[in-house]
Design a protein around this motif. Structure first.
Motif, PDB file in Angstrom:
ATOM      1  N   ARG A  64       3.702   3.474  14.148  1.00 60.98           N
ATOM      2  CA  ARG A  64       3.762   2.580  13.134  1.00 60.98           C
ATOM      3  C   ARG A  64       2.539   1.784  12.814  1.00 60.98           C
ATOM      4  N   GLU A  65       1.789   1.347  13.893  1.00 54.90           N
ATOM      5  CA  GLU A  65       0.758   0.515  13.813  1.00 54.90           C
ATOM      6  C   GLU A  65      -0.370   1.306  13.248  1.00 54.90           C
ATOM      7  N   ILE A  66      -0.438   2.610  13.991  1.00 51.99           N
ATOM      8  CA  ILE A  66      -1.718   3.601  13.511  1.00 51.99           C
ATOM      9  C   ILE A  66      -1.312   3.864  12.016  1.00 51.99           C
ATOM     10  N   ASN A  67      -0.316   4.040  11.586  1.00 53.91           N
ATOM     11  CA  ASN A  67      -0.014   4.303  10.133  1.00 53.91           C
ATOM     12  C   ASN A  67      -0.126   3.175   9.059  1.00 53.91           C
ATOM     13  N   VAL A  68       0.287   2.196   9.489  1.00 56.49           N
ATOM     14  CA  VAL A  68       0.061   0.826   8.818  1.00 56.49           C
ATOM     15  C   VAL A  68      -1.475   0.796   8.412  1.00 56.49           C
ATOM     16  N   ASP A  69      -2.454   0.713   9.547  1.00 60.46           N
ATOM     17  CA  ASP A  69      -3.589   0.652   9.282  1.00 60.46           C
ATOM     18  C   ASP A  69      -4.293   1.824   8.371  1.00 60.46           C
ATOM     19  N   PHE A  70      -3.769   2.931   8.666  1.00 59.43           N
ATOM     20  CA  PHE A  70      -4.038   4.083   7.898  1.00 59.43           C
ATOM     21  C   PHE A  70      -3.951   4.081   6.486  1.00 59.43           C
ATOM     22  N   PHE A  71      -2.546   3.548   6.248  1.00 58.91           N
ATOM     23  CA  PHE A  71      -2.242   3.569   4.647  1.00 58.91           C
ATOM     24  C   PHE A  71      -2.764   2.427   4.035  1.00 58.91           C
ATOM     25  N   LYS A  72      -2.935   1.385   4.609  1.00 59.98           N
ATOM     26  CA  LYS A  72      -3.699   0.218   4.128  1.00 59.98           C
ATOM     27  C   LYS A  72      -5.063   0.469   3.497  1.00 59.98           C
ATOM     28  N   LYS A  73      -5.830   1.248   4.436  1.00 59.32           N
ATOM     29  CA  LYS A  73      -7.090   1.730   4.047  1.00 59.32           C
ATOM     30  C   LYS A  73      -7.169   2.730   2.748  1.00 59.32           C
ATOM     31  N   LEU A  74      -5.864   3.781   3.003  1.00 61.10           N
ATOM     32  CA  LEU A  74      -5.822   4.547   1.999  1.00 61.10           C
ATOM     33  C   LEU A  74      -5.483   4.001   0.429  1.00 61.10           C
ATOM     34  N   CYS A  75      -4.556   3.025   0.519  1.00 59.32           N
ATOM     35  CA  CYS A  75      -4.144   2.222  -0.629  1.00 59.32           C
ATOM     36  C   CYS A  75      -5.189   1.699  -1.377  1.00 59.32           C
ATOM     37  N   GLU A  76      -6.079   0.833  -0.449  1.00 57.67           N
ATOM     38  CA  GLU A  76      -7.313  -0.013  -1.081  1.00 57.67           C
ATOM     39  C   GLU A  76      -8.044   0.927  -1.623  1.00 57.67           C
ATOM     40  N   TYR A  77      -8.655   2.272  -1.129  1.00 61.36           N
ATOM     41  CA  TYR A  77      -9.642   3.109  -1.728  1.00 61.36           C
ATOM     42  C   TYR A  77      -8.624   3.543  -3.114  1.00 61.36           C
ATOM     43  N   ALA A  78      -7.395   4.043  -3.112  1.00 61.86           N
ATOM     44  CA  ALA A  78      -6.773   4.588  -4.302  1.00 61.86           C
ATOM     45  C   ALA A  78      -6.721   3.626  -5.325  1.00 61.86           C
ATOM     46  N   LYS A  79      -6.711   2.223  -5.058  1.00 59.14           N
ATOM     47  CA  LYS A  79      -6.731   1.353  -5.965  1.00 59.14           C
ATOM     48  C   LYS A  79      -7.774   1.412  -7.132  1.00 59.14           C
ATOM     49  N   GLY A  80      -8.990   1.649  -6.547  1.00 56.43           N
ATOM     50  CA  GLY A  80     -10.135   1.666  -7.371  1.00 56.43           C
ATOM     51  C   GLY A  80     -10.087   2.791  -8.235  1.00 56.43           C
ATOM     52  N   TYR A  81      -9.156   3.774  -8.268  1.00 52.81           N
ATOM     53  CA  TYR A  81      -9.191   4.981  -8.898  1.00 52.81           C
ATOM     54  C   TYR A  81      -7.740   5.055 -10.021  1.00 52.81           C
ATOM     55  N   GLY A  82      -6.989   3.885  -9.663  1.00 58.43           N
ATOM     56  CA  GLY A  82      -5.774   3.697 -10.252  1.00 58.43           C
ATOM     57  C   GLY A  82      -4.676   4.598  -9.860  1.00 58.43           C
ATOM     58  N   VAL A  83      -4.747   5.191  -8.665  1.00 63.42           N
ATOM     59  CA  VAL A  83      -3.868   6.027  -8.083  1.00 63.42           C
ATOM     60  C   VAL A  83      -2.503   5.492  -6.969  1.00 63.42           C
ATOM     61  N   THR A  84      -1.567   5.917  -7.193  1.00 67.11           N
ATOM     62  CA  THR A  84      -0.331   5.350  -6.374  1.00 67.11           C
ATOM     63  C   THR A  84      -0.375   6.498  -5.306  1.00 67.11           C
ATOM     64  N   VAL A  85      -0.426   5.904  -4.131  1.00 71.31           N
ATOM     65  CA  VAL A  85       0.144   6.504  -2.941  1.00 71.31           C
ATOM     66  C   VAL A  85       1.454   6.805  -2.597  1.00 71.31           C
ATOM     67  N   CYS A  86       1.811   7.944  -2.563  1.00 68.34           N
ATOM     68  CA  CYS A  86       3.378   8.287  -2.432  1.00 68.34           C
ATOM     69  C   CYS A  86       3.895   8.735  -1.070  1.00 68.34           C
ATOM     70  N   LEU A  87       4.210   7.978  -0.035  1.00 66.86           N
ATOM     71  CA  LEU A  87       4.770   8.464   1.149  1.00 66.86           C
ATOM     72  C   LEU A  87       6.083   9.312   1.096  1.00 66.86           C
ATOM     73  N   GLU A  88       5.975  10.367   1.599  1.00 69.36           N
ATOM     74  CA  GLU A  88       6.962  11.267   1.753  1.00 69.36           C
ATOM     75  C   GLU A  88       7.917  11.395   2.920  1.00 69.36           C
ATOM     76  N   ASN A  89       9.077  11.292   2.674  1.00 70.86           N
ATOM     77  CA  ASN A  89      10.150  11.353   3.704  1.00 70.86           C
ATOM     78  C   ASN A  89      10.177  12.513   4.577  1.00 70.86           C
ATOM     79  N   MET A  90      10.287  12.830   5.821  1.00 67.93           N
ATOM     80  CA  MET A  90      10.226  13.957   6.524  1.00 67.93           C
ATOM     81  C   MET A  90      11.344  14.557   6.987  1.00 67.93           C
ATOM     82  N   PRO A  91      11.342  15.929   7.524  1.00 63.78           N
ATOM     83  CA  PRO A  91      12.651  16.467   8.225  1.00 63.78           C
ATOM     84  C   PRO A  91      12.594  16.390   9.702  1.00 63.78           C
ATOM     85  N   PHE A  92      11.848  15.503  10.439  1.00 63.05           N
ATOM     86  CA  PHE A  92      11.673  15.313  11.764  1.00 63.05           C
ATOM     87  C   PHE A  92      12.546  14.364  12.370  1.00 63.05           C
TER      88      PHE A  92
END
Length: 214
Positions: A64-92
């Motif tokens: 969770r910690e690794i992913n929180v850091d990763f997605f915060k960086k991803l979302c910050e970058y995406a904001k500059g392009y007006g893109v919404t990041v959509c987390l997909e649920n998984m079958p695992f």
């Protein structure tokens, strides 16, 4: 033709084990966001990082910690392009950011306005859920869907009505939460002996979907 969503790259088996690999993946994700922007799409679907593989219950907090850091960086970058990041649920079943409930909790933890959820109906069925119920749980966080069917055991991407998903209830739930996205099918008609038969089956698929969307 308009593009509603794109899918960011993912490697399976996972290859997110080192900081270098995760940095390389972040770079690839940023390129995917840039591509999404240039296509005119507003949503990019992303799978969670799997730094210990898809069996990670014993490392849940670290995952969770690794992913929180990763997605915060991803979302910050995406904001500059007006893109919404959509987390997909998984079958695992042994991965800590996989079920719909886990994804909802994760998105709320990250707390970015442009982080939403992509509901994959087939992955949800593997958890023993009916996607209609999951739609209601996700509510306003639902930004896009990947629609396909299966037997509740194998992520086979079967055609709708050929598995255990209740499609009429699913569509009813989408209307209840006022889902504004595209009904995106993540399946296909298998190759047929003749083009005529192929076309007939593809026509019937679209016809069936249109009927339940009415």
């Amino acid at each position: 033709v308009e593009f509603f969503q794109t899918h960011a790259p993912w490697r399976y088996p996972p290859k997110d084990f080192t900081e270098e690999e995760r940095a390389e993946r972040l770079s690839a994700m940023k390129k995917a966001i840039l591509g999404t922007y240039h296509l005119g799409a507003k949503h990019v679907v992303v799978h969670p990082l799997m730094p210990y593989g898809d069996w990670s219950c014993e490392n849940a907090e670290s995952v969770r910690e690794i992913n929180v850091d990763f997605f915060k960086k991803l979302c910050e970058y995406a904001k500059g392009y007006g893109v919404t990041v959509c987390l997909e649920n998984m079958p695992f079943l042994n991965f800590p950011i996989s079920s719909v409930e886990q994804c909802i909790d994760f998105v709320k933890t990250v707390g970015e306005d442009n982080l939403k959820i992509c509901l994959d109906t087939g992955h949800d069925l593997i958890w023993g859920n009916q996607p209609a119920d999951s739609v209601r749980k996700i509510g306003g966080l639902l930004a896009c869907i990947h629609a396909h069917d299966n037997d509740g055991k194998s992520d086979s991407h079967t055609l709708p009505f050929k598995g255990v998903c209740d499609w009429k209830k699913f569509v009813k739930a989408l209307k209840e939460v006022d889902y504004q996205g595209v009904f995106s099918l993540e399946t296909h008609v298998s190759d047929c002996p003749t083009k005529v038969l192929q076309g007939r089956r593809e026509y019937n698929l679209i016809k069936n979907i249109k009927e339940i969307l009415e």
